[in-house]
Design a protein around this motif. Structure first.
Motif, mmCIF file in Angstrom:
data_model
loop_
_atom_site.group_PDB
_atom_site.id
_atom_site.type_symbol
_atom_site.label_atom_id
_atom_site.label_comp_id
_atom_site.label_asym_id
_atom_site.label_seq_id
_atom_site.Cartn_x
_atom_site.Cartn_y
_atom_site.Cartn_z
ATOM 1 N N PHE A 276 24.180 -15.155 -38.758
ATOM 2 C CA PHE A 276 23.015 -14.335 -39.094
ATOM 3 C C PHE A 276 22.619 -13.446 -37.913
ATOM 4 N N MET A 277 22.825 -13.939 -36.698
ATOM 5 C CA MET A 277 22.528 -13.121 -35.518
ATOM 6 C C MET A 277 23.343 -11.840 -35.526
ATOM 7 N N ARG A 278 24.615 -11.937 -35.845
ATOM 8 C CA ARG A 278 25.479 -10.764 -35.837
ATOM 9 C C ARG A 278 24.972 -9.702 -36.816
ATOM 10 N N ARG A 279 24.562 -10.130 -37.990
ATOM 11 C CA ARG A 279 24.115 -9.183 -39.014
ATOM 12 C C ARG A 279 22.786 -8.530 -38.648
ATOM 13 N N ILE A 280 21.836 -9.338 -38.198
ATOM 14 C CA ILE A 280 20.505 -8.795 -37.921
ATOM 15 C C ILE A 280 20.515 -7.943 -36.651
ATOM 16 N N LEU A 281 21.340 -8.302 -35.669
ATOM 17 C CA LEU A 281 21.481 -7.453 -34.490
ATOM 18 C C LEU A 281 22.033 -6.084 -34.870
ATOM 19 N N LYS A 282 22.922 -6.057 -35.831
ATOM 20 C CA LYS A 282 23.449 -4.776 -36.302
ATOM 21 C C LYS A 282 22.354 -3.970 -36.990
ATOM 22 N N TYR A 310 13.636 -25.349 -38.759
ATOM 23 C CA TYR A 310 13.785 -23.960 -39.186
ATOM 24 C C TYR A 310 15.210 -23.698 -39.676
ATOM 25 N N ARG A 311 15.316 -22.881 -40.683
ATOM 26 C CA ARG A 311 16.616 -22.519 -41.222
ATOM 27 C C ARG A 311 17.382 -21.647 -40.223
ATOM 28 N N PRO A 312 18.718 -21.676 -40.263
ATOM 29 C CA PRO A 312 19.495 -20.864 -39.320
ATOM 30 C C PRO A 312 19.170 -19.379 -39.374
ATOM 31 N N SER A 313 18.968 -18.839 -40.573
ATOM 32 C CA SER A 313 18.676 -17.413 -40.687
ATOM 33 C C SER A 313 17.325 -17.073 -40.076
ATOM 34 N N LEU A 314 16.347 -17.968 -40.221
ATOM 35 C CA LEU A 314 15.021 -17.706 -39.645
ATOM 36 C C LEU A 314 15.074 -17.796 -38.121
ATOM 37 N N LEU A 315 15.843 -18.755 -37.583
ATOM 38 C CA LEU A 315 15.991 -18.860 -36.134
ATOM 39 C C LEU A 315 16.595 -17.589 -35.556
ATOM 40 N N ALA A 316 17.616 -17.057 -36.237
ATOM 41 C CA ALA A 316 18.265 -15.836 -35.757
ATOM 42 C C ALA A 316 17.298 -14.655 -35.788
ATOM 43 N N ARG A 325 10.277 -7.930 -28.705
ATOM 44 C CA ARG A 325 8.924 -7.892 -28.182
ATOM 45 C C ARG A 325 8.908 -8.082 -26.664
ATOM 46 N N ALA A 326 9.819 -8.899 -26.147
ATOM 47 C CA ALA A 326 9.892 -9.081 -24.698
ATOM 48 C C ALA A 326 10.372 -7.816 -24.001
ATOM 49 N N ILE A 327 11.217 -7.046 -24.689
ATOM 50 C CA ILE A 327 11.772 -5.835 -24.082
ATOM 51 C C ILE A 327 10.850 -4.632 -24.272
ATOM 52 N N SER A 328 10.395 -4.406 -25.521
ATOM 53 C CA SER A 328 9.609 -3.203 -25.824
ATOM 54 C C SER A 328 8.111 -3.444 -25.835
ATOM 55 N N ARG A 329 7.687 -4.729 -25.804
ATOM 56 C CA ARG A 329 6.264 -5.085 -25.731
ATOM 57 C C ARG A 329 5.449 -4.520 -26.881
ATOM 58 N N CYS A 330 5.972 -4.641 -28.103
ATOM 59 C CA CYS A 330 5.211 -4.193 -29.265
ATOM 60 C C CYS A 330 5.429 -5.181 -30.407
ATOM 61 N N TRP A 331 4.665 -5.006 -31.498
ATOM 62 C CA TRP A 331 4.675 -5.949 -32.608
ATOM 63 C C TRP A 331 5.576 -5.522 -33.754
ATOM 64 N N HIS A 332 6.098 -4.335 -33.735
ATOM 65 C CA HIS A 332 6.733 -3.771 -34.918
ATOM 66 C C HIS A 332 8.032 -4.491 -35.284
ATOM 67 N N TRP A 333 8.219 -4.761 -36.572
ATOM 68 C CA TRP A 333 9.449 -5.327 -37.137
ATOM 69 C C TRP A 333 9.887 -4.365 -38.238
ATOM 70 N N THR A 334 11.000 -3.651 -38.014
ATOM 71 C CA THR A 334 11.350 -2.529 -38.878
ATOM 72 C C THR A 334 11.691 -2.983 -40.295
ATOM 73 N N LYS A 335 11.596 -2.034 -41.213
ATOM 74 C CA LYS A 335 11.952 -2.322 -42.598
ATOM 75 C C LYS A 335 13.437 -2.668 -42.746
ATOM 76 N N VAL A 336 14.264 -2.049 -41.916
ATOM 77 C CA VAL A 336 15.697 -2.334 -41.979
ATOM 78 C C VAL A 336 15.956 -3.781 -41.577
ATOM 79 N N CYS A 337 15.329 -4.244 -40.496
ATOM 80 C CA CYS A 337 15.486 -5.635 -40.076
ATOM 81 C C CYS A 337 14.901 -6.594 -41.108
ATOM 82 N N GLU A 338 13.779 -6.220 -41.669
ATOM 83 C CA GLU A 338 13.162 -7.062 -42.693
ATOM 84 C C GLU A 338 14.052 -7.167 -43.919
ATOM 85 N N PHE A 339 14.665 -6.061 -44.300
ATOM 86 C CA PHE A 339 15.523 -6.056 -45.488
ATOM 87 C C PHE A 339 16.754 -6.936 -45.292
#
Length: 393
Positions: A276-282, A310-316, A325-339
């Motif tokens: 799941f990490m590979r997919r969501i990082l993409k 926690y499920r593996p997909s949620l952990l990823a 958030r650690a890098i950009s210091r903001c709260w936003h979670w994009t629609k693409v990542c959410e999808f």
């Protein structure tokens, strides 16, 4: 280890001949240990000179339509400034509008009101750049991840399974996994091997009661099985015996291997957080820093028994969200990542807060294997990044 396979007839090397490989009692995975040596001090990659490129560089964050992505590999683009001058409407101001190229000859200006529609169109378009790569399996990658999501429960264990163990506890599990992370690092194994190793350990301990003296044997045997499943060059049994300070004999490892396989019914094909990490990082259009910080967060969770709920997909997804958030210091979670993750930001907050706590305490606890691993130049020293403490509620 340059050559892992022993020469036939050659005796097993002594502990003195092991070189940098150290046994469990001397692995230095406790507080106060010296950090890893710089195993691989690679030179930083030089940025490409855009002026020397025949084709203009494509900004990584720019929304791209499927038609344009497919045309990149077939035709050279005309001069971007000349095309813009011919097609731009009167009064066009590039500072206030975003340009998206729809084809080689057409340039379309998109203002903020159209960005949501453009993002919706690009939700299913993260694989277009890999359409010519057969290893990416773009034709059926969505079906693959649908199967992973439907079957990830098979890789999960009861979050309280340690209550059925009489001689071991969650602290011993943490010590074992922290040590295995260091063994995995020293053997230079693939990322997926580590996650499958931990998964095999938890699934086996959920079903079988293991005495304390056999726990390390379960760990090294699980790594051997994961290597056979994932690696091209597999460490031999003698390597694992040496790294365990000869605590076990070869026959014991092979007997434990049969016990684990029979208990798990030879089911090694389970979706771990890695897939799941590979997919969501993409989907997150990650760079090297985001990739490393995300895996740092996720490996911190491997040691923690409480994260089994926690499920593996949620952990990823939570690891990537926390890293962003650690890098950009903001709260936003994009629609693409959410999808592509199937999780909203609100669903990730609880798990993400725990990861922030692990990050804050990573360098000061008794088990610092993950922190020291990601404090090396090979892993970008990302463990020293500032934790995203503002996420905590």
């Amino acid at each position: 280890m340059e050559n892992r396979r022993p020469v036939v007839g050659k005796p097993v090397p002594s502990v003195r001949e092991m070189g940098n490989r150290r046994p469990l009692r001397d692995i230095n995975n406790i507080v106060g240990a010296h950090p890893y040596p710089c195993a691989i001090a690679k030179k930083p990659m030089l940025e490409k000179n855009v002026k020397d490129e025949k084709k203009p560089a494509l900004p990584s964050r720019r929304p791209v339509t499927r038609k344009f992505a497919a045309s990149l590999g077939n035709k050279e683009q005309p001069d971007r400034q000349a095309t813009a001058a011919q097609t731009a409407p009167p009064g066009f101001d590039p500072k206030n509008e975003t340009i998206t190229i729809d084809s080689d000859d057409d340039i379309e200006s998109v203002d903020d009101t159209d960005m949501d529609a453009l993002e919706d169109e690009s939700l299913m378009d993260i694989d277009s750049a890999d359409s010519g790569n057969p290893l990416a399996a773009t034709e059926y990658v969505e079906e693959i991840y649908k199967y992973y999501r439907e079957n990830e429960e098979t890789s999960c264990v009861r979050p309280d399974y340690m209550s059925s163990q009489g001689d071991i506890n969650e602290k011993m599990r943490a010590i074992l996994i922290d040590w295995l992370i260091e063994v995995h690092y020293k053997f230079e194994l693939m990322d997926e091997t580590l996650f499958l190793t931990v998964n095999i350990i938890d699934r086996f301990l959920e079903k079988e009661v293991v005495p304390r003296k056999k726990l390390q044997l379960v760990g090294v045997t699980a790594m051997l099985l994961a290597c056979k499943y994932e690696e091209v060059s597999v460490p031999v049994v003698e390597d694992l015996i040496l790294i365990s300070d000869r605590a076990y004999m070869k026959g014991e490892v092979l007997e434990m291997e049969k016990w684990i396989l029979n208990t798990l019914e030879f089911n090694m094909s389970v979706p771990t957080p890695y897939v799941f990490m590979r997919r969501i990082l993409k989907a997150a259009d990650s760079d090297r820093k985001l990739h490393l910080v995300s895996f740092f967060m996720l490996e911190l969770c491997l040691v923690e028994y409480q994260m089994l709920k926690y499920r593996p997909s949620l952990l990823a997804a939570a690891a990537i969200y926390t890293a962003q958030r650690a890098i950009s210091r903001c709260w936003h979670w994009t629609k693409v990542c959410e999808f592509h993750s199937r999780y909203t930001r609100d669903q990730l907050i609880e798990c993400s807060n725990k990861m922030v706590q692990f990050h804050q305490n990573a360098g000061g606890g008794k088990l610092t294997g993950v922190h020291r691993k990601y404090s090396t130049f090979k892993f970008g020293c990302v463990a020293k990044a500032e934790p995203a403490g503002f996420l905590q509620i």
